[in-house]
Design a protein around this motif. Sequence first.
Motif, PDB file in Angstrom:
ATOM      1  N   MET A   1       0.807  -1.216   0.000  1.00  0.00           N
ATOM      2  CA  MET A   1       0.000   0.000   0.000  1.00  0.00           C
ATOM      3  C   MET A   1       0.844   1.271   0.000  1.00  0.00           C
ATOM      4  N   ASP A   2       2.154   1.125   0.061  1.00  0.00           N
ATOM      5  CA  ASP A   2       3.053   2.280  -0.077  1.00  0.00           C
ATOM      6  C   ASP A   2       3.531   2.422  -1.523  1.00  0.00           C
ATOM      7  N   TRP A   3       2.768   1.898  -2.470  1.00  0.00           N
ATOM      8  CA  TRP A   3       3.153   1.851  -3.879  1.00  0.00           C
ATOM      9  C   TRP A   3       3.483   3.215  -4.467  1.00  0.00           C
ATOM     10  N   GLU A   4       2.894   4.292  -3.933  1.00  0.00           N
ATOM     11  CA  GLU A   4       3.108   5.617  -4.526  1.00  0.00           C
ATOM     12  C   GLU A   4       4.391   6.283  -4.037  1.00  0.00           C
ATOM     13  N   TYR A   5       5.125   5.612  -3.140  1.00  0.00           N
ATOM     14  CA  TYR A   5       6.387   6.149  -2.641  1.00  0.00           C
ATOM     15  C   TYR A   5       7.563   5.596  -3.439  1.00  0.00           C
ATOM     16  N   PHE A   6       8.651   6.339  -3.455  1.00  0.00           N
ATOM     17  CA  PHE A   6       9.872   5.887  -4.114  1.00  0.00           C
ATOM     18  C   PHE A   6      11.071   6.161  -3.217  1.00  0.00           C
ATOM     19  N   ARG A   7      12.149   5.439  -3.499  1.00  0.00           N
ATOM     20  CA  ARG A   7      13.405   5.625  -2.770  1.00  0.00           C
ATOM     21  C   ARG A   7      14.501   5.942  -3.769  1.00  0.00           C
ATOM     22  N   LEU A   8      15.308   6.946  -3.476  1.00  0.00           N
ATOM     23  CA  LEU A   8      16.383   7.335  -4.378  1.00  0.00           C
ATOM     24  C   LEU A   8      17.402   6.214  -4.524  1.00  0.00           C
ATOM     25  N   SER A   9      17.925   6.077  -5.731  1.00  0.00           N
ATOM     26  CA  SER A   9      19.005   5.126  -5.963  1.00  0.00           C
ATOM     27  C   SER A   9      20.244   5.566  -5.185  1.00  0.00           C
ATOM     28  N   PRO A  10      21.055   4.616  -4.728  1.00  0.00           N
ATOM     29  CA  PRO A  10      22.287   4.984  -4.011  1.00  0.00           C
ATOM     30  C   PRO A  10      23.287   5.730  -4.887  1.00  0.00           C
ATOM     31  N   ILE A  11      23.091   5.704  -6.218  1.00  0.00           N
ATOM     32  CA  ILE A  11      24.016   6.429  -7.096  1.00  0.00           C
ATOM     33  C   ILE A  11      23.444   7.780  -7.529  1.00  0.00           C
ATOM     34  N   ARG A  12      22.393   8.232  -6.859  1.00  0.00           N
ATOM     35  CA  ARG A  12      21.851   9.568  -7.082  1.00  0.00           C
ATOM     36  C   ARG A  12      21.931  10.350  -5.770  1.00  0.00           C
ATOM     37  N   GLU A  13      22.354  11.593  -5.870  1.00  0.00           N
ATOM     38  CA  GLU A  13      22.385  12.468  -4.702  1.00  0.00           C
ATOM     39  C   GLU A  13      21.371  13.578  -4.909  1.00  0.00           C
ATOM     40  N   ALA A  14      20.688  13.935  -3.834  1.00  0.00           N
ATOM     41  CA  ALA A  14      19.618  14.926  -3.956  1.00  0.00           C
ATOM     42  C   ALA A  14      19.626  15.883  -2.775  1.00  0.00           C
ATOM     43  N   HIS A  15      19.058  17.028  -3.023  1.00  0.00           N
ATOM     44  CA  HIS A  15      18.813  18.029  -1.980  1.00  0.00           C
ATOM     45  C   HIS A  15      17.307  18.238  -1.916  1.00  0.00           C
ATOM     46  N   PHE A  16      16.781  18.308  -0.703  1.00  0.00           N
ATOM     47  CA  PHE A  16      15.347  18.518  -0.530  1.00  0.00           C
ATOM     48  C   PHE A  16      15.133  19.939  -0.007  1.00  0.00           C
ATOM     49  N   LYS A  17      14.666  20.784  -0.904  1.00  0.00           N
ATOM     50  CA  LYS A  17      14.476  22.198  -0.583  1.00  0.00           C
ATOM     51  C   LYS A  17      13.115  22.392   0.076  1.00  0.00           C
ATOM     52  N   LEU A  18      13.136  22.878   1.311  1.00  0.00           N
ATOM     53  CA  LEU A  18      11.896  23.029   2.064  1.00  0.00           C
ATOM     54  C   LEU A  18      10.926  23.957   1.339  1.00  0.00           C
ATOM     55  N   TYR A  19       9.715  23.449   1.163  1.00  0.00           N
ATOM     56  CA  TYR A  19       8.676  24.195   0.456  1.00  0.00           C
ATOM     57  C   TYR A  19       7.561  24.605   1.410  1.00  0.00           C
ATOM     58  N   GLY A  20       7.670  24.148   2.663  1.00  0.00           N
ATOM     59  CA  GLY A  20       6.661  24.453   3.668  1.00  0.00           C
ATOM     60  C   GLY A  20       5.762  23.269   3.943  1.00  0.00           C
ATOM     61  N   ASN A  21       5.249  23.179   5.175  1.00  0.00           N
ATOM     62  CA  ASN A  21       4.276  22.156   5.552  1.00  0.00           C
ATOM     63  C   ASN A  21       4.817  20.741   5.350  1.00  0.00           C
ATOM     64  N   ASN A  22       6.105  20.550   5.683  1.00  0.00           N
ATOM     65  CA  ASN A  22       6.766  19.249   5.534  1.00  0.00           C
ATOM     66  C   ASN A  22       6.752  18.761   4.085  1.00  0.00           C
ATOM     67  N   GLU A  23       6.820  19.708   3.177  1.00  0.00           N
ATOM     68  CA  GLU A  23       6.891  19.409   1.746  1.00  0.00           C
ATOM     69  C   GLU A  23       8.170  20.025   1.187  1.00  0.00           C
ATOM     70  N   TYR A  24       8.741  19.366   0.163  1.00  0.00           N
ATOM     71  CA  TYR A  24      10.047  19.768  -0.338  1.00  0.00           C
ATOM     72  C   TYR A  24      10.077  19.696  -1.863  1.00  0.00           C
ATOM     73  N   GLU A  25      10.890  20.570  -2.453  1.00  0.00           N
ATOM     74  CA  GLU A  25      11.174  20.416  -3.876  1.00  0.00           C
ATOM     75  C   GLU A  25      12.389  19.507  -4.012  1.00  0.00           C
ATOM     76  N   LEU A  26      12.273  18.501  -4.872  1.00  0.00           N
ATOM     77  CA  LEU A  26      13.375  17.573  -5.094  1.00  0.00           C
ATOM     78  C   LEU A  26      14.373  18.188  -6.074  1.00  0.00           C
ATOM     79  N   VAL A  27      15.625  18.264  -5.656  1.00  0.00           N
ATOM     80  CA  VAL A  27      16.695  18.823  -6.479  1.00  0.00           C
ATOM     81  C   VAL A  27      17.760  17.741  -6.664  1.00  0.00           C
ATOM     82  N   ILE A  28      18.027  17.354  -7.911  1.00  0.00           N
ATOM     83  CA  ILE A  28      19.008  16.312  -8.216  1.00  0.00           C
ATOM     84  C   ILE A  28      20.377  16.963  -8.399  1.00  0.00           C
ATOM     85  N   LEU A  29      21.365  16.485  -7.653  1.00  0.00           N
ATOM     86  CA  LEU A  29      22.692  17.097  -7.656  1.00  0.00           C
ATOM     87  C   LEU A  29      23.602  16.478  -8.713  1.00  0.00           C
TER      88      LEU A  29
END
Length: 522
Positions: free
Chosen positions: A366-394
């Motif tokens: 039932m967690d089908w709509e979630y994803f996990r980043l690959s270990p060979i990808r690095e990301a920054h999560f830019k706070l967008y408010g209300n515990n929400e973030y913009e995903l930024v791929i480094l």
Amino acid sequence: MLVPSTSQGLHSSTFVQPPLDSSLSFPALFDWQAEHSSNHPLFVFEDAPGLERTILWAEAVQGIHRATQFVRKAVGKSIESSIIEGKPPVIAVLATSDTISFFSFVIGVIRMGWTVFPISPRNSPLAVAALLSQTKATHLFVSIESIIQTLADAALKQADTGSCLKTYRMPVFEDLFPTEGYDPSFEPVPLVEVDEAACPIILHSSGTTAFPKPIYFTYKTLVRNASFPCFGEIDYAGNVFACHAIPMFHSMSMLLITFPVSTGLLVATFKPHSPAVVPNTVNAFESAMVARCDYIFVSPAFAESWSRDSGYVDALAKTKGLIYGGGPLSKAVGDYLVSNGVNVQMIYALTQAVTVNVFPKVPLGMDWEYFRLSPIREAHFKLYGNNEYELVILATEHFRPNVINAVVNGQEAFATGDIVSPHPTKEGYWKVIGRTDDQIMHSTGEKTNPGPLEAMLNQDAIVQGAMMFGRSRFHCGILVQPKEPFAFDPVDTKKVIEFRNLIWPTIEKMNAYAPTYSRIFK
């Protein structure tokens, strides 16, 4: 660069994982597989009722070489005059050809050191013209369908390169595979040495402006995307992927182009035909079942349609997974499928940053709509408010997005514009909940940029304001507020129809400007 360990074909007697350390260029990987995995299947389709045809790697690569010969013969000496500022010619493609022919054509062009640019025929003539002009396309290959021919003619009349850009016939399956099976007398076409920083393929994205933007891939990017699943949790060699509903001009086709050469997965398609079979929810499903597929790869619209048929759902539950990408899947549909035993998996990928998430070995349930980043990808999560973030791929030493539009702590990056929220209890799991730019993602995988279209309708003399909607839907709708003298009670159906007819000429202008998937219907 990070080099994956041998994780694919561990239990296969026919497939060998190729070197993915950049010692071989991307097109060289295909020639390598023709030698080392010659008896491993690449394509499978139903040739006749009850009769299956499989194309092994040895035969498939000969088809790719014939595509190289076909293009060289078609363009002839004009290729010499089309080299601009030392850059390779750009071979644009406007076609709805079958998967195998399109696949072979793309790799056939790439192995010459030229650039191939598949353009979606769902675009308007003006958008196609803009893409041809921006990329300085030198040649245009067009499939035989009259609607595609008409689109090409209209686009060329508006393109800056129209006067010198010539059109050519897209090859059909029989051009590339004139006989069945491997031909021992066939003379291979020598591979051109390429610069890994050069651009072998251009795709396009809707971006954040009115027209799609060209996105440039390098040879290095293609090799690294090919290696991506080898860092995952699953050995895909020998697994059949039903790809009947994936158009080769869409960015989702990058998985078809890059993953089989590194993993040994099989691509199940429709029987090659010209004109090509048009996929729908019935023939795509039936063909996937005939192919005894392990995984089905579709846009959300197909999954949503199949969820309404209990027989389809029962059959999906017997596969290893229903993989969707290109847009959001309705939560109600995903939950229903999972509750009935279907392993629903999401591929989170972007044209600008290719594949991002791990393909889980253990179903997420039932967690089908979630994803996990690959270990060979690095990301920054830019706070967008209300515990929400913009995903930024480094950008890192091992991976560089195709587009750089941000800098994070001095590190170049691609800001995806996707708003994600974390799983409440599973650390490292995220789900996409929206867009920073309000771009509308449809269930088909297409994206509508509402701003320019809303602005056009707002110019109508009797319109006070307009707002488009349609996330997770097949097409757009639009809310319209009339100006005060024309206001009425929306419960009055007759008044609604009268007002709609008054603004319809403006809607028609919007539709002429918009791609087909962004148009408004009565």
